[in-house]
Scaffold this motif. Structure first.
Motif, PDB file in Angstrom:
ATOM      1  N   LEU A 266       0.819  -1.218   0.000  1.00  0.00           N
ATOM      2  CA  LEU A 266       0.000   0.000   0.000  1.00  0.00           C
ATOM      3  C   LEU A 266       0.851   1.267   0.000  1.00  0.00           C
ATOM      4  CD1 LEU A 266      -2.525  -1.186   2.754  1.00  0.00           C
ATOM      5  CD2 LEU A 266      -2.723  -1.476   0.283  1.00  0.00           C
ATOM      6  N   GLY A 267       2.169   1.097  -0.121  1.00  0.00           N
ATOM      7  CA  GLY A 267       3.064   2.251  -0.124  1.00  0.00           C
ATOM      8  C   GLY A 267       3.268   2.867   1.241  1.00  0.00           C
ATOM      9  N   LEU A 268       3.045   2.081   2.300  1.00  0.00           N
ATOM     10  CA  LEU A 268       3.200   2.580   3.675  1.00  0.00           C
ATOM     11  C   LEU A 268       4.482   2.050   4.299  1.00  0.00           C
ATOM     12  CD1 LEU A 268      -0.475   2.013   4.901  1.00  0.00           C
ATOM     13  CD2 LEU A 268       0.523   4.131   4.001  1.00  0.00           C
ATOM     14  N   LYS A 269       5.063   2.828   5.194  1.00  0.00           N
ATOM     15  CA  LYS A 269       6.348   2.443   5.784  1.00  0.00           C
ATOM     16  C   LYS A 269       6.176   1.386   6.877  1.00  0.00           C
ATOM     17  CE  LYS A 269       6.745   5.570   9.702  1.00  0.00           C
ATOM     18  NZ  LYS A 269       7.692   6.114  10.633  1.00  0.00           N
ATOM     19  N   TRP A 270       7.226   0.643   7.079  1.00  0.00           N
ATOM     20  CA  TRP A 270       7.352  -0.310   8.175  1.00  0.00           C
ATOM     21  C   TRP A 270       8.843  -0.439   8.481  1.00  0.00           C
ATOM     22  CZ3 TRP A 270       4.766  -2.743  11.868  1.00  0.00           C
ATOM     23  CH2 TRP A 270       5.377  -3.818  12.508  1.00  0.00           C
ATOM     24  N   PRO A 271       9.243  -0.564   9.771  1.00  0.00           N
ATOM     25  CA  PRO A 271       8.371  -0.690  10.941  1.00  0.00           C
ATOM     26  C   PRO A 271       7.878   0.646  11.488  1.00  0.00           C
ATOM     27  CG  PRO A 271      10.659  -0.946  11.591  1.00  0.00           C
ATOM     28  CD  PRO A 271      10.659  -0.805  10.090  1.00  0.00           C
ATOM     29  N   GLU A 272       6.839   0.549  12.306  1.00  0.00           N
ATOM     30  CA  GLU A 272       6.325   1.691  13.045  1.00  0.00           C
ATOM     31  C   GLU A 272       7.185   1.906  14.291  1.00  0.00           C
ATOM     32  OE1 GLU A 272       3.249   3.810  12.973  1.00  0.00           O
ATOM     33  OE2 GLU A 272       3.741   3.455  10.886  1.00  0.00           O
ATOM     34  N   GLU A 273       7.103   3.099  14.857  1.00  0.00           N
ATOM     35  CA  GLU A 273       7.904   3.398  16.045  1.00  0.00           C
ATOM     36  C   GLU A 273       7.466   2.533  17.230  1.00  0.00           C
ATOM     37  OE1 GLU A 273       8.864   7.429  18.422  1.00  0.00           O
ATOM     38  OE2 GLU A 273       9.036   7.549  16.243  1.00  0.00           O
ATOM     39  N   ASP A 274       6.174   2.464  17.479  1.00  0.00           N
ATOM     40  CA  ASP A 274       5.630   1.608  18.539  1.00  0.00           C
ATOM     41  C   ASP A 274       4.661   0.636  17.900  1.00  0.00           C
ATOM     42  OD1 ASP A 274       6.841   2.652  20.961  1.00  0.00           O
ATOM     43  OD2 ASP A 274       5.654   4.459  20.611  1.00  0.00           O
ATOM     44  N   THR A 275       5.097  -0.592  17.717  1.00  0.00           N
ATOM     45  CA  THR A 275       4.243  -1.562  17.042  1.00  0.00           C
ATOM     46  C   THR A 275       3.155  -2.063  17.988  1.00  0.00           C
ATOM     47  OG1 THR A 275       5.526  -3.511  17.675  1.00  0.00           O
ATOM     48  CG2 THR A 275       6.251  -2.324  15.704  1.00  0.00           C
ATOM     49  N   ARG A 276       2.113  -2.580  17.406  1.00  0.00           N
ATOM     50  CA  ARG A 276       0.998  -3.118  18.206  1.00  0.00           C
ATOM     51  C   ARG A 276       1.479  -4.246  19.109  1.00  0.00           C
ATOM     52  NH1 ARG A 276      -3.384  -2.935  21.206  1.00  0.00           N
ATOM     53  NH2 ARG A 276      -4.852  -4.636  20.891  1.00  0.00           N
ATOM     54  N   ARG A 311       4.840  -9.863  35.353  1.00  0.00           N
ATOM     55  CA  ARG A 311       4.035  -9.186  34.336  1.00  0.00           C
ATOM     56  C   ARG A 311       4.751  -7.918  33.905  1.00  0.00           C
ATOM     57  NH1 ARG A 311      -1.788 -10.452  34.513  1.00  0.00           N
ATOM     58  NH2 ARG A 311      -2.031 -12.296  35.837  1.00  0.00           N
ATOM     59  N   PHE A 312       4.650  -7.617  32.626  1.00  0.00           N
ATOM     60  CA  PHE A 312       5.245  -6.405  32.068  1.00  0.00           C
ATOM     61  C   PHE A 312       4.163  -5.656  31.302  1.00  0.00           C
ATOM     62  CE2 PHE A 312       8.609  -9.463  32.614  1.00  0.00           C
ATOM     63  CZ  PHE A 312       9.680  -8.722  33.091  1.00  0.00           C
ATOM     64  N   SER A 313       4.174  -4.334  31.416  1.00  0.00           N
ATOM     65  CA  SER A 313       3.118  -3.545  30.772  1.00  0.00           C
ATOM     66  C   SER A 313       3.245  -3.546  29.255  1.00  0.00           C
ATOM     67  CB  SER A 313       3.128  -2.102  31.294  1.00  0.00           C
ATOM     68  OG  SER A 313       4.385  -1.493  31.050  1.00  0.00           O
ATOM     69  N   ARG A 314       4.476  -3.791  28.769  1.00  0.00           N
ATOM     70  CA  ARG A 314       4.689  -3.890  27.320  1.00  0.00           C
ATOM     71  C   ARG A 314       5.675  -5.023  27.042  1.00  0.00           C
ATOM     72  NH1 ARG A 314       6.744   1.716  25.099  1.00  0.00           N
ATOM     73  NH2 ARG A 314       8.464   1.109  26.471  1.00  0.00           N
ATOM     74  N   LEU A 315       5.467  -5.724  25.951  1.00  0.00           N
ATOM     75  CA  LEU A 315       6.384  -6.807  25.566  1.00  0.00           C
ATOM     76  C   LEU A 315       7.812  -6.308  25.432  1.00  0.00           C
ATOM     77  CD1 LEU A 315       6.848  -9.754  24.585  1.00  0.00           C
ATOM     78  CD2 LEU A 315       6.253  -8.974  22.280  1.00  0.00           C
ATOM     79  N   GLN A 316       7.977  -5.118  24.884  1.00  0.00           N
ATOM     80  CA  GLN A 316       9.337  -4.599  24.669  1.00  0.00           C
ATOM     81  C   GLN A 316      10.015  -4.209  25.987  1.00  0.00           C
ATOM     82  OE1 GLN A 316       8.409  -1.384  21.977  1.00  0.00           O
ATOM     83  NE2 GLN A 316       8.356   0.131  23.604  1.00  0.00           N
ATOM     84  N   ASP A 317       9.277  -4.223  27.103  1.00  0.00           N
ATOM     85  CA  ASP A 317       9.879  -3.903  28.404  1.00  0.00           C
ATOM     86  C   ASP A 317      10.481  -5.131  29.090  1.00  0.00           C
ATOM     87  OD1 ASP A 317       9.161  -1.247  28.131  1.00  0.00           O
ATOM     88  OD2 ASP A 317       7.307  -1.459  29.272  1.00  0.00           O
TER      89      ASP A 317
END
Length: 322
Positions: A266-276, A311-317
């Motif tokens: 679709l012509g959109l960039k990846w990756p996003e800064e904060d992924t889902r 438990r972590f509030s975000r996977l990346q943490d």
């Protein structure tokens, strides 16, 4: 829950595509969506399909090797330099890959003896045939402590017969969990290996000193409110919706057909800064005291076992204790 389709072949785009002259990172041209829905998707009733997150990692497969469930790494048999040059010249002149003739016995690089072709690869005179992209999809087993596939190897323990898997929590679908899962439960499934040293780590997992990797079963990360299958509405969803901060969408149709759309279509960039995925909460369930799983000294398993119950509030943490 029904078993979702496994990713054995390249998945077609949900839209018809065309080849543009702009240079892409991987090929000499860019494949873009036209906005017209692919007849394959329509025939498979894609409007009733299950929409799941397309993950940015490397594809894996679990099947039997040496009499036990093993993790296999994706290894596509690719053309040698001369054949690839011929193929790209043809693709450039014809604006299509279709109609190109391969000499299967001479045009392709050699692969390890343990290599097997993926399911549904067509054969002629006993030889597997390439797909429209000029690749023959296949797999090689991830041997113990294989340096070439060290990041694959770190997420499995063949002595205990388990793998480290990231999946939605059974009691709370909003939360993810990292668990030890028997390889026998994953037989004939395909999964995505994601983590620190895979594809530039778009999910921001771990770091150089403390890398971590996990497997994610294909189709396990659902998209709760997928947008309508409309080019403009999909573009808007990827750009504006929190759920749209993903690499792409894979639709699992009821007849087993898989179709996808990637941001690049679709012509959109990846990756996003904060992924889902990286911003979702996660709990670690890697219990070293479970009798049937003797994880021994496998580094990554031991590191996660020290976080058991955390438990972590975000996977990346997720970070391992020093």
């Amino acid at each position: 829950m029904r078993r979702l389709g496994s990713v054995q072949q390249k998945i077609p785009c949900v839209f018809l595509t065309e080849v543009k002259e702009e240079q892409s990172r991987k090929r000499g041209c860019q494949v873009v969506a036209t906005g017209n829905v692919n007849p394959v998707a329509l025939e498979s009733n894609v409007d009733c399909a299950l929409a799941t997150e397309k993950l940015d990692g490397t594809c894996c497969y679990v099947t039997i090797y040496k009499g036990q469930p093993y993790l296999w790494a994706r290894l596509d048999r690719k053309p040698n330099k001369q054949a690839d040059k011929r193929f790209k010249k043809y693709q450039h002149s014809q604006k299509s890959c279709k109609g190109f003739t391969w000499n299967v016995e001479q045009d392709f690089k050699t692969v390890p003896e343990t290599w097997i072709p993926a399911h549904r690869v067509k054969h002629h005179n006993g030889n597997p045939l390439p797909d429209e992209h000029g690749h023959i999809p296949g797999w090689v087993p991830v041997e113990r402590d294989n340096k070439q596939y060290c990041w694959h190897s770190c997420v499995v323990d063949y002595d205990s017969g388990v793998a480290l898997v990231l999946r939605p929590n059974a009691e709370n679908e909003d939360m993810l969990e990292i668990s030890m899962v028997p390889l026998s439960d994953l037989l004939e499934q395909t999964l995505e290996l994601i983590g620190t040293n895979i594809n530039g780590n778009p999910y921001g997992l771990g770091n150089k000193k403390q890398p971590f990797h996990v497997l994610v079963s294909h189709g396990s990360v659902r998209i709760r409110k997928p947008p309508p299958l409309d080019f403009q509405q999909l573009c808007a969803w990827f750009q504006d919706s929190p759920e749209g901060r993903v690499e792409g969408v894979v639709w699992h149709c009821h007849d087993g057909t898989l179709v996808k759309v990637h941001r690049h279509h679709l012509g959109l960039k990846w990756p996003e800064e904060d992924t889902r995925l990286s911003t979702r909460p996660v709990v670690v369930h890697v219990d070293p005291t479970v009798d049937e799983y003797d994880i021994g000294s496998k580094d990554l398993f031991v590191s996660f076992s020290r976080l058991n119950g955390r438990r972590f509030s975000r996977l990346q943490d997720v970070q391992f204790d020093p």
